[in-house]
Design an enzyme around this catalytic site. Structure first.
Site, PDB file in Angstrom:
ATOM      1  N   CYS A  82       0.873  -1.118   0.240  1.00 54.88           N
ATOM      2  CA  CYS A  82      -0.089  -0.100  -0.157  1.00 54.88           C
ATOM      3  C   CYS A  82       0.962   1.492   0.119  1.00 54.88           C
ATOM      4  O   CYS A  82       1.893   1.415   0.566  1.00 54.88           O
ATOM      5  CB  CYS A  82      -0.986  -0.166   1.619  1.00 54.88           C
ATOM      6  N   ARG A  94       1.631   1.688  -6.294  1.00 56.61           N
ATOM      7  CA  ARG A  94       1.502   0.664  -4.998  1.00 56.61           C
ATOM      8  C   ARG A  94       0.288  -0.106  -4.513  1.00 56.61           C
ATOM      9  O   ARG A  94       0.059  -1.079  -3.945  1.00 56.61           O
ATOM     10  CB  ARG A  94       2.285   1.309  -3.535  1.00 56.61           C
ATOM     11  N   TRP A 120      -3.704  -1.491  -1.343  1.00 55.73           N
ATOM     12  CA  TRP A 120      -4.118  -2.567  -2.900  1.00 55.73           C
ATOM     13  C   TRP A 120      -4.205  -3.263  -1.009  1.00 55.73           C
ATOM     14  O   TRP A 120      -3.457  -4.459  -0.549  1.00 55.73           O
ATOM     15  CB  TRP A 120      -2.280  -2.719  -2.382  1.00 55.73           C
ATOM     16  N   ASN A 177       0.854  -0.250   5.957  1.00 48.79           N
ATOM     17  CA  ASN A 177       1.245  -1.227   5.125  1.00 48.79           C
ATOM     18  C   ASN A 177       1.932  -2.308   5.115  1.00 48.79           C
ATOM     19  O   ASN A 177       2.713  -2.097   6.785  1.00 48.79           O
ATOM     20  CB  ASN A 177       1.737  -0.366   4.288  1.00 48.79           C
ATOM     21  N   GLU A 231       9.088 -20.308 -19.672  1.00 48.66           N
ATOM     22  CA  GLU A 231       9.041 -18.818 -19.301  1.00 48.66           C
ATOM     23  C   GLU A 231      10.314 -18.722 -19.633  1.00 48.66           C
ATOM     24  O   GLU A 231       9.356 -17.337 -20.106  1.00 48.66           O
ATOM     25  CB  GLU A 231       8.608 -19.307 -18.000  1.00 48.66           C
ATOM     26  N   LYS A 255       9.307 -14.763 -21.801  1.00 46.72           N
ATOM     27  CA  LYS A 255       9.613 -13.795 -21.855  1.00 46.72           C
ATOM     28  C   LYS A 255      10.421 -13.388 -22.360  1.00 46.72           C
ATOM     29  O   LYS A 255      10.122 -11.891 -22.638  1.00 46.72           O
ATOM     30  CB  LYS A 255      10.713 -14.174 -20.380  1.00 46.72           C
ATOM     31  N   GLU A 295       7.774 -12.001 -25.936  1.00 47.59           N
ATOM     32  CA  GLU A 295       7.066 -10.594 -25.190  1.00 47.59           C
ATOM     33  C   GLU A 295       7.841  -9.344 -24.984  1.00 47.59           C
ATOM     34  O   GLU A 295       6.541  -8.719 -25.169  1.00 47.59           O
ATOM     35  CB  GLU A 295       5.852 -11.450 -24.122  1.00 47.59           C
ATOM     36  N   HIS A 349      13.584 -35.932 -31.154  1.00 46.87           N
ATOM     37  CA  HIS A 349      12.047 -35.889 -32.352  1.00 46.87           C
ATOM     38  C   HIS A 349      11.340 -35.119 -32.124  1.00 46.87           C
ATOM     39  O   HIS A 349      10.511 -34.306 -33.258  1.00 46.87           O
ATOM     40  CB  HIS A 349      11.417 -36.300 -31.315  1.00 46.87           C
TER      41      HIS A 349
HETATM   42  C1  AGP Z   1       3.094 -12.922 -18.919  1.00 49.84           C
HETATM   43  O1  AGP Z   1       3.950 -12.727 -18.929  1.00 49.84           O
HETATM   44  C2  AGP Z   1       1.466 -12.220 -19.470  1.00 49.84           C
HETATM   45  N1  AGP Z   1       1.717 -11.091 -19.592  1.00 49.84           N
HETATM   46  C3  AGP Z   1       0.460 -13.158 -19.683  1.00 49.84           C
HETATM   47  O2  AGP Z   1       0.896 -14.421 -20.768  1.00 49.84           O
HETATM   48  C4  AGP Z   1       0.046 -13.646 -18.479  1.00 49.84           C
HETATM   49  O3  AGP Z   1       0.329 -14.454 -17.512  1.00 49.84           O
HETATM   50  C5  AGP Z   1      -1.507 -14.089 -18.636  1.00 49.84           C
HETATM   51  O4  AGP Z   1      -2.526 -13.421 -19.356  1.00 49.84           O
HETATM   52  C6  AGP Z   1      -2.235 -14.258 -17.813  1.00 49.84           C
HETATM   53  O5  AGP Z   1      -2.962 -13.243 -16.944  1.00 49.84           O
HETATM   54  P1  AGP Z   1      -3.143 -13.722 -15.745  1.00 49.84           P
HETATM   55  O6  AGP Z   1      -2.220 -14.377 -14.812  1.00 49.84           O
HETATM   56  O7  AGP Z   1      -3.031 -12.362 -15.151  1.00 49.84           O
HETATM   57  O8  AGP Z   1      -4.366 -14.535 -15.412  1.00 49.84           O
END
Ligand code: AGP
Length: 608
Positions: A2, A27, A74, A100, A481, A485, A488, A504
């Site tokens: 917060c 925050r 928050w 907070n 993941e 990262k 995106e 494969h």
């Molecule tokens: C993650 O880096 C992305 N921004 C995206 O895949 C995200 O994880 C996905 O849209 C799910 O969002 P949520 O966790 O708010 O449900």
């Protein structure tokens, strides 16, 4: 997390407080409020929702005062409503407090106070502080000091009282607090941005320190009363940079918040001395946990990667079948779930349309539901039977980082809870797991120290247009993941694969233009990943390996080794994802991408 702001001086406090709250909106922004003191009277105004709502109320009904406090919330305990918004007052309405943090023992304190006749108006943990202060004498400093001795958990407090006017008393145990020093006026705040327009001279309180702030002085002492002398720090940041706490982007700031976020997510939930996990909010008592025959984890994007890790945790610790599905798939496949199925929905925002629809589908079929979520009061948390909140604080960067690692922590806690309830987890193993959780934040800090090496590595690897990420077992989701990262935020094509799948198909891609990023901790499948990397090197592939320090075998088959500390295998993904977050971040920065708001993406996908 917060936001707190306070002002005492010759100027009207409300405009200063409101400006400060707006600069702290990152925050927390689900409700807000301010309190002012004037001529022996305390006035408060609060509003649910964005700070704009509070601004509108104050426009219609202005608040005057000679000093005051503000708070932007928050929510962690209690829904994000006006009555739960801070500031909170005691029974007499003459003492006000903003907070907070998380007061772990608020329930027992609340029972004790109610038995003494105190009347509570909110669902929050914070309100107990106002009533505790009421029970102390008029001296606000002494009252705050006494109350701090009653609280367990983490708290940053700011209090004012008409019984002891013309001062603000603050106390820190955990979340940050700064005192801003002006000319004939002084400020308190959770964070520098709230006051940077008024002063660049600040004093940072440390844990177990208090300050009594008047318009002409700021006297700092320990909780025990010993005076503390601190030289002011001069802040040179510009205001925008200040909201990022000196980091270049919110994503970088949030990557570095992960040790704190992990620790906050554990507060009040594990007891090493009793070996217990406290997850009452999951709303899955032992008998119900034992009745579960199958667990289905449902999510999207990065949260789906967390679900994949959660499957390993649950099957390993609770010995119950677990499976994973995308929200967008689950909702349309007429899933085979029933009252003996526990469906867990993981979502940072709690508003993702596909995940929410999947939750509704599961409920319609009679399944038991639970959520892992980072936003109190979001749709998914309102409809699930129980919710384990990640206390990561608001995640502003579109690319999820601290929410992901705290989701892994929450899923590990759920797996421990299920394992203990079902008798599948012995006390000795529980102790091992709890000890690993306790030390996780420190291991993440060690991994964060890789940043300068990774920044250097990104100079060379930023020019490639394709990457392959490899992992085995619980690190296969981390390969996914890491690839997500990178793609995106840098727009480089990247895909994650289980390294056992190389033969494969993907091995056909290997050449000097396709860097391979591999998770290669010394775990049960280490030898397999080493042989996969030998195959990559034999075809002129370039390898960036995440591995343990001093691993000569990996060094022989890698071009770059990012050394991470060893960790309990089920929690190792929390540590080993850190270098992948940093690699994606620095490559994207070097490619000039909009890291916090990548093209075509939204922070929360609330439509199909
Ligand atoms: C993650 O880096 C992305 N921004 C995206 O895949 C995200 O994880 C996905 O849209 C799910 O969002 P949520 O966790 O708010 O449900």
């Amino acid at each position: 997390m917060c936001g707190i702001v306070g002002y005492i001086g010759p100027k009207a406090p409300v405009p200063i407080l409101m400006e400060g709250l707006k600069r702290l909106e990152y925050r927390g922004y689900d409700s807000s409020g301010i309190a002012t003191v004037e001529d022996g009277r305390l006035r408060t105004e609060r509003a649910a929702g964005k700070i704009l709502n509070l601004e509108e109320k104050l426009r219609l009904k202005p608040l005057s005062g000679s000093y005051g406090l503000g708070h932007t919330r928050w929510a962690t305990h209690g829904r994000p409503t006006e009555e739960n918004a801070h500031p909170h007052v005691d029974c007499t309405g003459r003492i006000v407090v903003v907070h907070n943090g998380i007061i772990e023992n608020y329930s027992e304190l609340k029972r004790e106070l109610a038995a003494r006749g105190h009347v509570f108006r909110t669902e929050t943990d914070t309100e107990v502080v106002a009533h505790l202060l009421e029970g102390e004498g008029d001296d606000l400093e002494a009252a705050v000091r006494a109350v701090c001795g009653r609280l367990t958990g983490i708290f940053a407090l700011a209090a004012a009282s008409v019984r002891d006017p013309d001062k603000i008393v603050v106390a820190r145990m955990g979340p940050p607090l700064v005192v801003g020093l002006g000319e004939g006026e002084n400020f308190v705040a959770s964070d520098i941005p709230a006051i940077l327009h008024h002063t660049r001279n600040v004093i940072f309180l440390d844990d177990r320190e208090m300050a009594v702030v008047t318009r002409d002085s700021a006297a700092i002492t320990t909780f025990g009363g010993a005076p503390v002398v601190k030289a002011p720090t001069r802040i040179t940041w510009d205001p925008i940079q200040a909201e990022k706490a000196g980091f270049k982007h919110f994503m970088q700031k949030e990557i570095f918040e992960q040790p704190r976020a992990i620790r906050d997510t554990l507060v009040g939930r594990i007891s090493l001395d009793t070996g217990r996990v406290h997850l009452e909010e999951l709303n899955l008592p032992s008998a119900d946990a034992r009745a579960v025959e199958r667990v289905v984890l449902v999510a999207c994007g990065t949260s789906w990667h967390a679900a994949l890790c959660g499957r390993y945790m649950i099957e390993s610790l609770a010995r119950v079948h677990a499976e994973v599905d995308y929200g967008s798939e689950f909702r349309y496949r007429d899933p085979m779930v029933d009252a003996k199925t526990l469906c867990v929905f993981i979502s940072q925002s709690g508003e993702t349309a596909d995940t929410l629809a999947a939750l509704r589908e599961a409920k319609a079929k009679g399944a038991r539901t639970a959520a892992v979520c980072n936003v109190v009061g979001s749709m998914i948390t309102r409809e699930a039977d129980g919710t384990v909140y990640t206390h990561a604080g608001p995640e502003i960067g579109v690319a999820s980082t601290k929410a992901f690692t705290t989701q892994l922590v929450a899923l590990h806690l759920i797996a421990l809870h299920l394992g203990r309830c079902r008798g599948a987890l012995a006390a000795e193993e529980t102790a091992v797991q709890l000890h690993a959780l306790q030390h996780l934040g420190g291991l993440v800090e060690e991994a964060l120290a890789l940043e300068s090496q990774i920044e250097e590595v990104s100079r060379h690897y930023m020019r490639y247009e394709d990457f392959l990420y490899l992992g085995r077992g619980i690190h296969y989701p981390i390969a996914l993941e890491g690839a997500l990262k990178l793609k995106e935020i840098s727009y480089i094509h990247a895909e994650g694969y289980p390294s056992g799948e190389m033969k494969h198909g993907p091995i056909a891609l290997i050449d000097e233009d396709l860097p391979v990023v591999a998770l290669a901790p010394r775990d049960a499948v280490y030898d397999k990943i080493v042989s996969n990397l030998e195959e990559v090197k034999a075809r002129d592939g370039k390898v960036i390996a995440v591995a343990h320090a001093g691993d000569d075998r990996i060094r022989k088959v890698s071009d770059v080794v990012l050394e991470v500390p060893p960790c309990e295998p089920l929690l190792a993904p929390v540590v080993n994802v850190i270098p992948l977050q940093l690699l994606a971040y620095h490559i994207a920065v070097k490619r000039g991408c909009d890291v916090d708001q990548p093209r075509n993406l939204a922070k929360s996908v609330t439509v199909e």
